[in-house]
Design an enzyme around this catalytic site. Structure first.
Site, PDB file in Angstrom:
ATOM      1  N   ARG A  87       0.814  -1.622  -0.253  1.00  0.00           N
ATOM      2  CA  ARG A  87       0.438  -0.300  -0.055  1.00  0.00           C
ATOM      3  C   ARG A  87       1.122   1.379  -0.156  1.00  0.00           C
ATOM      4  O   ARG A  87       0.198   2.320   0.110  1.00  0.00           O
ATOM      5  CB  ARG A  87      -0.964   0.048   0.922  1.00  0.00           C
ATOM      6  CG  ARG A  87      -1.657  -1.404   1.299  1.00  0.00           C
ATOM      7  CD  ARG A  87      -3.164  -1.408   1.662  1.00  0.00           C
ATOM      8  NE  ARG A  87      -3.396  -2.027   2.357  1.00  0.00           N
ATOM      9  CZ  ARG A  87      -5.034  -2.691   0.990  1.00  0.00           C
ATOM     10  NH1 ARG A  87      -4.994  -2.108  -0.302  1.00  0.00           N
ATOM     11  NH2 ARG A  87      -5.564  -3.976   0.933  1.00  0.00           N
ATOM     12  N   HIS A 120       2.748 -11.131  -5.098  1.00  0.00           N
ATOM     13  CA  HIS A 120       2.278 -10.250  -5.224  1.00  0.00           C
ATOM     14  C   HIS A 120       2.137  -8.811  -5.369  1.00  0.00           C
ATOM     15  O   HIS A 120       2.426  -8.075  -4.650  1.00  0.00           O
ATOM     16  CB  HIS A 120       0.967 -10.647  -4.166  1.00  0.00           C
ATOM     17  CG  HIS A 120      -0.925 -10.009  -5.204  1.00  0.00           C
ATOM     18  ND1 HIS A 120      -1.520  -9.097  -4.728  1.00  0.00           N
ATOM     19  CD2 HIS A 120      -1.679 -11.408  -4.958  1.00  0.00           C
ATOM     20  CE1 HIS A 120      -2.040  -9.097  -5.339  1.00  0.00           C
ATOM     21  NE2 HIS A 120      -2.861 -10.118  -5.469  1.00  0.00           N
ATOM     22  N   TYR A 123      -1.613  -3.429  -4.476  1.00  0.00           N
ATOM     23  CA  TYR A 123      -2.832  -2.682  -4.954  1.00  0.00           C
ATOM     24  C   TYR A 123      -2.817  -1.244  -5.534  1.00  0.00           C
ATOM     25  O   TYR A 123      -3.640  -1.712  -5.873  1.00  0.00           O
ATOM     26  CB  TYR A 123      -3.589  -2.907  -3.991  1.00  0.00           C
ATOM     27  CG  TYR A 123      -3.644  -4.556  -2.983  1.00  0.00           C
ATOM     28  CD1 TYR A 123      -3.881  -5.377  -3.289  1.00  0.00           C
ATOM     29  CD2 TYR A 123      -3.511  -4.235  -1.488  1.00  0.00           C
ATOM     30  CE1 TYR A 123      -3.748  -6.668  -2.643  1.00  0.00           C
ATOM     31  CE2 TYR A 123      -3.413  -5.330  -1.419  1.00  0.00           C
ATOM     32  CZ  TYR A 123      -3.723  -6.690  -1.707  1.00  0.00           C
ATOM     33  OH  TYR A 123      -3.872  -7.713  -0.674  1.00  0.00           O
ATOM     34  N   HIS A 160      -2.344  -7.803 -10.438  1.00  0.00           N
ATOM     35  CA  HIS A 160      -3.968  -7.319 -10.633  1.00  0.00           C
ATOM     36  C   HIS A 160      -4.256  -6.226 -12.027  1.00  0.00           C
ATOM     37  O   HIS A 160      -3.048  -5.516 -11.959  1.00  0.00           O
ATOM     38  CB  HIS A 160      -4.631  -6.613  -9.934  1.00  0.00           C
ATOM     39  CG  HIS A 160      -5.412  -7.221  -8.641  1.00  0.00           C
ATOM     40  ND1 HIS A 160      -5.702  -6.878  -7.899  1.00  0.00           N
ATOM     41  CD2 HIS A 160      -4.879  -8.627  -8.240  1.00  0.00           C
ATOM     42  CE1 HIS A 160      -6.390  -7.777  -6.547  1.00  0.00           C
ATOM     43  NE2 HIS A 160      -4.915  -8.760  -6.619  1.00  0.00           N
ATOM     44  N   GLU A 195      -3.192 -11.794 -13.125  1.00  0.00           N
ATOM     45  CA  GLU A 195      -4.418 -12.261 -12.028  1.00  0.00           C
ATOM     46  C   GLU A 195      -6.225 -12.376 -12.945  1.00  0.00           C
ATOM     47  O   GLU A 195      -5.992 -11.223 -13.273  1.00  0.00           O
ATOM     48  CB  GLU A 195      -4.775 -12.241 -11.332  1.00  0.00           C
ATOM     49  CG  GLU A 195      -6.073 -12.560  -9.741  1.00  0.00           C
ATOM     50  CD  GLU A 195      -4.975 -12.202  -8.550  1.00  0.00           C
ATOM     51  OE1 GLU A 195      -5.902 -12.694  -7.882  1.00  0.00           O
ATOM     52  OE2 GLU A 195      -4.386 -11.837  -8.247  1.00  0.00           O
ATOM     53  N   ASP A 229      -7.576 -17.967 -10.119  1.00  0.00           N
ATOM     54  CA  ASP A 229      -8.043 -17.535  -9.018  1.00  0.00           C
ATOM     55  C   ASP A 229      -9.522 -18.140  -9.387  1.00  0.00           C
ATOM     56  O   ASP A 229     -10.575 -17.335  -9.145  1.00  0.00           O
ATOM     57  CB  ASP A 229      -8.008 -15.414  -8.176  1.00  0.00           C
ATOM     58  CG  ASP A 229      -9.136 -15.702  -6.864  1.00  0.00           C
ATOM     59  OD1 ASP A 229     -10.282 -16.265  -6.472  1.00  0.00           O
ATOM     60  OD2 ASP A 229      -7.682 -15.236  -6.256  1.00  0.00           O
ATOM     61  N   HIS A 232     -12.623 -14.973  -7.651  1.00  0.00           N
ATOM     62  CA  HIS A 232     -13.045 -14.418  -8.789  1.00  0.00           C
ATOM     63  C   HIS A 232     -13.051 -15.514  -9.838  1.00  0.00           C
ATOM     64  O   HIS A 232     -14.247 -14.879 -10.514  1.00  0.00           O
ATOM     65  CB  HIS A 232     -11.569 -13.733  -9.444  1.00  0.00           C
ATOM     66  CG  HIS A 232     -10.994 -13.287  -8.523  1.00  0.00           C
ATOM     67  ND1 HIS A 232      -9.728 -12.972  -8.376  1.00  0.00           N
ATOM     68  CD2 HIS A 232     -10.557 -12.490  -6.642  1.00  0.00           C
ATOM     69  CE1 HIS A 232      -9.053 -12.198  -7.509  1.00  0.00           C
ATOM     70  NE2 HIS A 232      -9.980 -12.089  -6.471  1.00  0.00           N
ATOM     71  N   HIS A 266      -4.895 -19.341  -7.317  1.00  0.00           N
ATOM     72  CA  HIS A 266      -4.791 -18.671  -6.149  1.00  0.00           C
ATOM     73  C   HIS A 266      -6.522 -19.293  -5.928  1.00  0.00           C
ATOM     74  O   HIS A 266      -7.768 -19.337  -6.329  1.00  0.00           O
ATOM     75  CB  HIS A 266      -5.207 -17.824  -5.721  1.00  0.00           C
ATOM     76  CG  HIS A 266      -3.968 -16.279  -6.345  1.00  0.00           C
ATOM     77  ND1 HIS A 266      -3.867 -14.832  -6.166  1.00  0.00           N
ATOM     78  CD2 HIS A 266      -2.611 -16.661  -5.455  1.00  0.00           C
ATOM     79  CE1 HIS A 266      -3.393 -14.621  -6.502  1.00  0.00           C
ATOM     80  NE2 HIS A 266      -2.240 -15.113  -6.184  1.00  0.00           N
ATOM     81  N   ASP A 279     -15.879  -9.816  -4.772  1.00  0.00           N
ATOM     82  CA  ASP A 279     -14.446 -10.759  -4.499  1.00  0.00           C
ATOM     83  C   ASP A 279     -14.564 -10.771  -3.007  1.00  0.00           C
ATOM     84  O   ASP A 279     -13.929 -10.323  -2.601  1.00  0.00           O
ATOM     85  CB  ASP A 279     -13.736  -9.448  -5.561  1.00  0.00           C
ATOM     86  CG  ASP A 279     -11.768 -10.163  -4.216  1.00  0.00           C
ATOM     87  OD1 ASP A 279     -11.830 -11.904  -3.576  1.00  0.00           O
ATOM     88  OD2 ASP A 279     -10.719  -9.389  -4.587  1.00  0.00           O
ATOM     89  N   HIS A 281     -13.050 -13.478  -0.115  1.00  0.00           N
ATOM     90  CA  HIS A 281     -12.833 -14.796   0.045  1.00  0.00           C
ATOM     91  C   HIS A 281     -13.155 -15.797   1.226  1.00  0.00           C
ATOM     92  O   HIS A 281     -13.568 -15.170   2.148  1.00  0.00           O
ATOM     93  CB  HIS A 281     -11.105 -15.032   0.326  1.00  0.00           C
ATOM     94  CG  HIS A 281     -10.540 -13.683  -1.172  1.00  0.00           C
ATOM     95  ND1 HIS A 281      -8.983 -14.239  -1.136  1.00  0.00           N
ATOM     96  CD2 HIS A 281     -11.240 -13.718  -2.509  1.00  0.00           C
ATOM     97  CE1 HIS A 281      -9.086 -13.320  -2.143  1.00  0.00           C
ATOM     98  NE2 HIS A 281      -9.889 -12.983  -3.240  1.00  0.00           N
ATOM     99  N   GLU A 311      -5.593 -18.321  -0.408  1.00  0.00           N
ATOM    100  CA  GLU A 311      -5.721 -16.606   0.022  1.00  0.00           C
ATOM    101  C   GLU A 311      -6.740 -16.458   1.107  1.00  0.00           C
ATOM    102  O   GLU A 311      -7.713 -15.637   1.204  1.00  0.00           O
ATOM    103  CB  GLU A 311      -6.099 -15.622  -1.088  1.00  0.00           C
ATOM    104  CG  GLU A 311      -4.783 -15.296  -2.010  1.00  0.00           C
ATOM    105  CD  GLU A 311      -4.497 -14.741  -3.197  1.00  0.00           C
ATOM    106  OE1 GLU A 311      -3.745 -13.675  -3.540  1.00  0.00           O
ATOM    107  OE2 GLU A 311      -5.633 -14.397  -3.428  1.00  0.00           O
TER     108      GLU A 311
END
Length: 389
Positions: A87, A120, A123, A160, A195, A229, A232, A266, A279, A281, A311
C-alpha cells in the site's frame, strides 16, 4: 486479493517457524485415512507431492526471509508474499543481507524460487490508467517490484490487471500491454502473471477474452502468464462446482487463452454466489464453491507443479492455512462418493451456511432493486414516448 496476512505485525499475533515446533506425526500402519480436521495435526511438508499448495504468508515485519520461515511452519510447498509494502508507492531498497538470507533459506528448504514462489503486486498499481502522471507512477512501482523479485531470484510475479477507469476498453488493454512490454524490456527473466478478476465495475480481466487480448499484444510471450483465482472465476460467472462444469471452464480457457499460459492459481472459496462479481474470499469448503470444487481441482493433471496459493481468511493465525493445506492434499486421489469426503463436505458446508444465506439474501435484494429500477426506467421512457406523440 490476498488476505489480511499483509497487515502489520503489530496488529497480529502469529506463529512462525522459529517458534512453531509441531513435529511431523508418523501415521501408524493400518491407521484409518481420516480427514485432517479429525486426525492428529500434521504441519510438516508433504514430500514428492505434485500439487504444490501454500499460502500468501506475512513477513511479520521481519524481512522477506521470514515468509519462508512461515511457509515452513504451515507445511507449504509453495508460497506468496509482498516484496515491499503493498500500500505504498516506494520502499527502502532490499538489504544485501536479507537477499542472501532469503536465497539461503529457500535453498535450505528446497523451494525453487523460479517455480514455487508467487509474489503479489501492489494494490496501488494500475497500468491501464489514462492519466500520464499516474500511469508513470504506477509503472515505476511495477518495475521496482519486478526488479526486487529478480534480486531475490524469484521467477514469477502476479498482479491485478487494473481498471479502465472509464477509458475505452481497447485503449485500456493496449496501455496495459504496452506497460508490460516496457517492463519486460527493462528486466532480465521475471515472468509477469496476469490475475483474473471478479468483474466488479471497470476492472480488467474478468473474462478469458480480456486476458487473451492483453497477451496477444505482449511481444515476448515467454514472459507472460495467467493466474486463475477460484473465487474470482466463480464471481465472474464461471461455474467450477462440478467435474463437468470445471472441465468446461478449462476447455474454454484453453481454447481462448491457451493452457500453456496458465502459471499459477489462487485457491479461495467464495462468500458470494455465482456471478456476483464480488471479490469475497471464504475458507475452503465453507462458501458457495464447496469442497467438491477443490476435490476436482486437486485431481486435475494440468495443475500439477504450479504454485497453488491460499488467500483465505486466516483468522489472525497462519495455522488456519496449515490445516487447509493438509485438507487439500488429503483430497488428492479421492473420489466424490468417498464416505469421508462426503462427510467432510457436509461438515464444512454446515459451518458456512449462515454466511452463505446472508450473502444470498443481499444478492437477491440487490437483484429485486435493480429490476424495479429497470422497470421504472422503461415505464418512464414509454410515458415520454406517448407524450411526444
Amino acid at each position: 486479493m490476498p488476505p489480511r496476512a499483509a497487515a502489520s505485525a503489530a496488529k497480529r499475533t502469529r506463529t512462525s517457524a522459529s517458534t512453531a515446533k509441531t513435529p511431523a506425526k508418523t501415521k501408524d500402519a493400518g491407521a484409518k485415512d481420516e480427514p485432517p480436521e479429525t486426525a492428529a495435526p500434521m504441519f510438516a511438508r508433504t514430500p514428492q507431492i505434485k500439487m504444490l499448495v501454500g499460502a500468501h504468508v506475512p513477513s511479520d515485519g521481519k524481512g522477506v526471509s521470514n515468509c519462508i520461515a512461515n511457509t515452513v511452519s504451515i507445511g507449504g510447498n509453495a508460497f506468496a508474499l509482498f516484496v515491499k509494502s503493498q500500500r505504498r508507492w516506494v520502499a527502502p531498497p532490499l538489504k544485501t543481507e536479507e537477499i542472501t538470507k532469503f536465497k539461503d533459506m529457500a535453498a535450505e528448504h528446497k523451494y525453487d524460487l523460479h517455480k514455487h514462489c508467487l509474489p503479489h503486486g501492489s494494490y496501488l498499481i494500475n497500468l491501464a490508467n489514462a492519466d500520464d502522471e499516474k500511469h508513470e507512477k504506477a509503472l515505476a512501482s511495477f518495475l521496482d517490484e519486478l526488479k526486487r523479485c529478480e534480486q531475490l531470484g524469484i521467477g514469477l510475479y502476479n498482479f491485478h490487471p487494473g481498471s479502465t477507469l472509464g477509458l475505452d476498453k481497447k485503449a485500456a488493454l493496449e496501455r496495459l500491454a504496452g506497460s508490460i512490454n516496457s517492463a519486460i524490456s527493462q528486466t532480465k527473466f521475471i515472468k509477469i502473471i496476469l490475475e483474473n478478476m471478479a468483474g466488479h465495475g471497470n476492472l480488467i480481466g474478468s473474462t478469458w477474452e480480456d486476458l487473451r487480448d492483453v497477451i496477444a499484444m505482449v511481444d515476448n510471450k515467454d514472459r507472460v502468464g495467467v493466474c486463475v483465482d477460484t473465487c474470482h472465476t466463480f464471481a465472474a460467472g464461471y461455474d467450477i462446482r462440478t467435474e463437468e462444469t470445471f472441465a468446461k471452464v478449462w476447455d474454454d480457457f484453453d481454447r481462448i487463452i491457451g493452457l500453456k499460459y496458465l502459471s499459477s492459481m489462487h485457491l479461495n472459496d467464495s462468500k458470494a454466489p455465482l456471478g456476483s462479481n464480488r471479490d469475497l474470499h471464504q475458507n475452503i469448503g465453507l462458501g458457495f464453491l464447496g469442497l467438491e470444487s477443490f476435490r476436482v481441482l486437486m485431481n486435475t493433471k494440468h495443475l500439477e507443479g504450479l504454485p497453488l496459493i491460499l488467500e483465505t481468511p486466516d483468522k489472525d493465525d497462519i495455522m488456519t492455512w496449515a490445516k487447509e493445506i493438509k485438507l487439500l492434499e488429503w483430497l488428492v486421489g479421492k473420489k466424490a462418493d468417498d464416505p469421508e469426503v462426503v462427510k467432510k463436505t457436509a461438515e464444512l458446508s454446515a459451518l458456512g451456511a449462515k454466511e452463505r444465506a446472508s450473502e444470498q439474501d443481499k444478492m437477491d435484494k440487490k437483484a429485486v432493486k435493480a429490476d424495479k429500477k429497470k422497470q421504472s426506467t422503461l415505464v418512464g421512457k414509454k410515458r415520454k414516448a406517448e407524450s411526444d406523440e
